[in-house]
Scaffold this motif. Structure first.
Motif, PDB file in Angstrom:
ATOM      1  N   LEU A 175       0.872  -1.167   0.000  1.00 12.59           N
ATOM      2  CA  LEU A 175       0.000   0.000   0.000  1.00 12.59           C
ATOM      3  C   LEU A 175       0.911   1.219   0.000  1.00 12.59           C
ATOM      4  O   LEU A 175       2.125   1.108   0.159  1.00 12.59           O
ATOM      5  CB  LEU A 175      -0.918  -0.006   1.233  1.00 12.59           C
ATOM      6  N   ASN A 176       0.328   2.393  -0.155  1.00 15.11           N
ATOM      7  CA  ASN A 176       1.170   3.594  -0.169  1.00 15.11           C
ATOM      8  C   ASN A 176       1.985   3.739   1.111  1.00 15.11           C
ATOM      9  O   ASN A 176       3.124   4.201   1.086  1.00 15.11           O
ATOM     10  CB  ASN A 176       0.307   4.842  -0.371  1.00 15.11           C
ATOM     11  N   ASN A 177       1.385   3.356   2.237  1.00  9.13           N
ATOM     12  CA  ASN A 177       2.039   3.582   3.519  1.00  9.13           C
ATOM     13  C   ASN A 177       2.601   2.307   4.148  1.00  9.13           C
ATOM     14  O   ASN A 177       3.157   2.355   5.243  1.00  9.13           O
ATOM     15  CB  ASN A 177       1.057   4.240   4.503  1.00  9.13           C
ATOM     16  N   ILE A 178       2.454   1.147   3.492  1.00  9.31           N
ATOM     17  CA  ILE A 178       2.957  -0.116   4.043  1.00  9.31           C
ATOM     18  C   ILE A 178       3.665  -0.885   2.926  1.00  9.31           C
ATOM     19  O   ILE A 178       3.074  -1.146   1.869  1.00  9.31           O
ATOM     20  CB  ILE A 178       1.839  -0.993   4.635  1.00  9.31           C
ATOM     21  N   ASN A 179       4.905  -1.267   3.189  1.00 12.96           N
ATOM     22  CA  ASN A 179       5.680  -2.027   2.213  1.00 12.96           C
ATOM     23  C   ASN A 179       6.408  -3.148   2.961  1.00 12.96           C
ATOM     24  O   ASN A 179       7.431  -2.922   3.598  1.00 12.96           O
ATOM     25  CB  ASN A 179       6.673  -1.111   1.499  1.00 12.96           C
ATOM     26  N   VAL A 180       5.837  -4.355   2.898  1.00 17.99           N
ATOM     27  CA  VAL A 180       6.381  -5.490   3.650  1.00 17.99           C
ATOM     28  C   VAL A 180       6.466  -6.700   2.732  1.00 17.99           C
ATOM     29  O   VAL A 180       5.513  -7.007   2.003  1.00 17.99           O
ATOM     30  CB  VAL A 180       5.492  -5.839   4.872  1.00 17.99           C
ATOM     31  N   THR A 181       7.607  -7.369   2.766  1.00 22.52           N
ATOM     32  CA  THR A 181       7.788  -8.615   2.014  1.00 22.52           C
ATOM     33  C   THR A 181       8.401  -9.647   2.957  1.00 22.52           C
ATOM     34  O   THR A 181       9.507  -9.440   3.459  1.00 22.52           O
ATOM     35  CB  THR A 181       8.720  -8.429   0.808  1.00 22.52           C
ATOM     36  N   SER A 186      10.599 -12.629  -3.249  1.00 20.76           N
ATOM     37  CA  SER A 186       9.309 -12.269  -3.858  1.00 20.76           C
ATOM     38  C   SER A 186       9.180 -10.769  -4.099  1.00 20.76           C
ATOM     39  O   SER A 186       8.144 -10.304  -4.590  1.00 20.76           O
ATOM     40  CB  SER A 186       8.157 -12.737  -2.960  1.00 20.76           C
ATOM     41  N   THR A 187      10.212  -9.996  -3.790  1.00 24.21           N
ATOM     42  CA  THR A 187      10.119  -8.534  -3.826  1.00 24.21           C
ATOM     43  C   THR A 187       9.771  -7.998  -5.210  1.00 24.21           C
ATOM     44  O   THR A 187       8.879  -7.139  -5.353  1.00 24.21           O
ATOM     45  CB  THR A 187      11.441  -7.908  -3.332  1.00 24.21           C
ATOM     46  N   LEU A 188      10.460  -8.453  -6.238  1.00 18.87           N
ATOM     47  CA  LEU A 188      10.214  -7.917  -7.582  1.00 18.87           C
ATOM     48  C   LEU A 188       8.786  -8.210  -8.046  1.00 18.87           C
ATOM     49  O   LEU A 188       8.138  -7.348  -8.657  1.00 18.87           O
ATOM     50  CB  LEU A 188      11.223  -8.507  -8.569  1.00 18.87           C
ATOM     51  N   ALA A 189       8.295  -9.398  -7.754  1.00 18.87           N
ATOM     52  CA  ALA A 189       6.918  -9.737  -8.137  1.00 18.87           C
ATOM     53  C   ALA A 189       5.923  -8.867  -7.390  1.00 18.87           C
ATOM     54  O   ALA A 189       4.934  -8.382  -7.963  1.00 18.87           O
ATOM     55  CB  ALA A 189       6.647 -11.216  -7.868  1.00 18.87           C
ATOM     56  N   ALA A 190       6.186  -8.632  -6.104  1.00 16.36           N
ATOM     57  CA  ALA A 190       5.300  -7.779  -5.305  1.00 16.36           C
ATOM     58  C   ALA A 190       5.296  -6.357  -5.844  1.00 16.36           C
ATOM     59  O   ALA A 190       4.230  -5.714  -5.960  1.00 16.36           O
ATOM     60  CB  ALA A 190       5.738  -7.801  -3.846  1.00 16.36           C
TER      61      ALA A 190
END
Length: 288
Positions: A175-181, A186-190
């Protein structure tokens, strides 16, 4: 002699009458017992869970002193979907179903369950991919373009146009304010999903299964986990908790009743309200 005979006769008559009355009483009580058993059978519902109806929440209710819980259920339509809907209807509580596109075509039963989900105003539908990565998650996330295509396929086949999504096998937030992996591979796919306009929602608390695919542990243990998350500020957004479990874990009586008791006790505490995931803070902001 006549007197003795008369006394014996009276005694015999009395004993006979007593025996007849006892037999009648036993027969009467037996009939009453059978009647009580039949009445009891009528009173006990064979549907699970047995629960009182709870009034719908007022959307304008003041939430100042309340925490918000988002009940979410993955992998539907699946075995257990109908049981999930029974619980939600009896409790009058809303939830979000993250659907797998492929499951909608696996059987006639699952097609029917999809219709039930669509028709239920308590349920919001969201995207959980089309193939569920064929349960081969590491391979799935190695190809970001294929991941986006898989979600697009589910979006189009299930007509899920608000682009709220959850990744299979991964607790990912974009989301704009949440970035969790949770798993960095899996980061690039996310990131590709976010770039394609998907609002990716993970979870704060999961009720996991045993190796028999039924809910693990008790509702009391889950209630303690809810309190612990809020007390220690472990939720992604303060005062908002996303709860996850899966439709297929609700196929046995014990799991059904445990989930029902979990929801019931959350409601009775009067400390929580329930919302669909589209009400999660800032989820509808335009993605940057």
């Amino acid at each position: 002699m006549k007197k003795l005979f008369a006394e014996k006769s009276r005694n015999t008559t009395f004993l006979g009458m007593f025996a007849l009355m006892s037999a009648t009483s036993i027969l009467f009580n037996s009939c009453n017992q059978k009647k009580d058993e039949k009445d009891s059978e009528k009173m006990i519902s064979k549907d699970h869970p047995v629960a009182k109806t709870v009034p719908l929440l007022d959307d304008n209710e003041d939430l100042t002193d309340k925490r918000v819980i988002y009940l979410t259920f993955d992998d539907g339509p699946n075995r257990g979907t109908e049981n999930l809907l029974k619980i939600l209807r009896k409790r009058n509580v809303c939830a979000t179903a993250f659907l797998v596109g492929k499951h909608s075509y696996d059987s006639n039963r699952q097609k029917d369950d999809l219709d039930l989900l669509r028709q239920d105003p308590l349920i919001e539908l969201a995207n959980h991919s089309f193939t569920h990565a064929h349960n081969k998650y590491s391979n799935f996330y190695q190809n970001p373009d294929a991941v986006v295509h898989d979600f697009d396929r589910a979006k189009d086949s299930l007509k899920l146009y608000d682009k709220i999504a959850r990744t299979p096998g991964r607790n990912i937030w974009r989301l704009n304010n949440i970035n969790v992996t949770d798993i960095k591979s899996s980061t690039l796919a996310a990131n590709s999903l976010k770039k394609a306009g998907y609002k990716v929602i993970g979870w704060d608390l999961e009720w996991k299964p045993t190796n028999k695919m039924v809910l693990k542990g008790s509702h009391e243990a889950m209630l303690k986990k809810v309190d612990s998350i809020f007390f220690n500020d472990l939720e992604k957004t303060s005062r908002h908790l996303v709860f996850l479990t899966h439709d297929q874990y609700l196929a046995d009586t014990d799991s059904i009743n445990e989930l029902d008791l979990f929801i019931e006790k959350l409601q009775k505490s009067n400390r929580f309200v329930f919302r669909k995931i589209s009400s999660y803070p800032k989820i509808n902001d335009v993605l940057n």
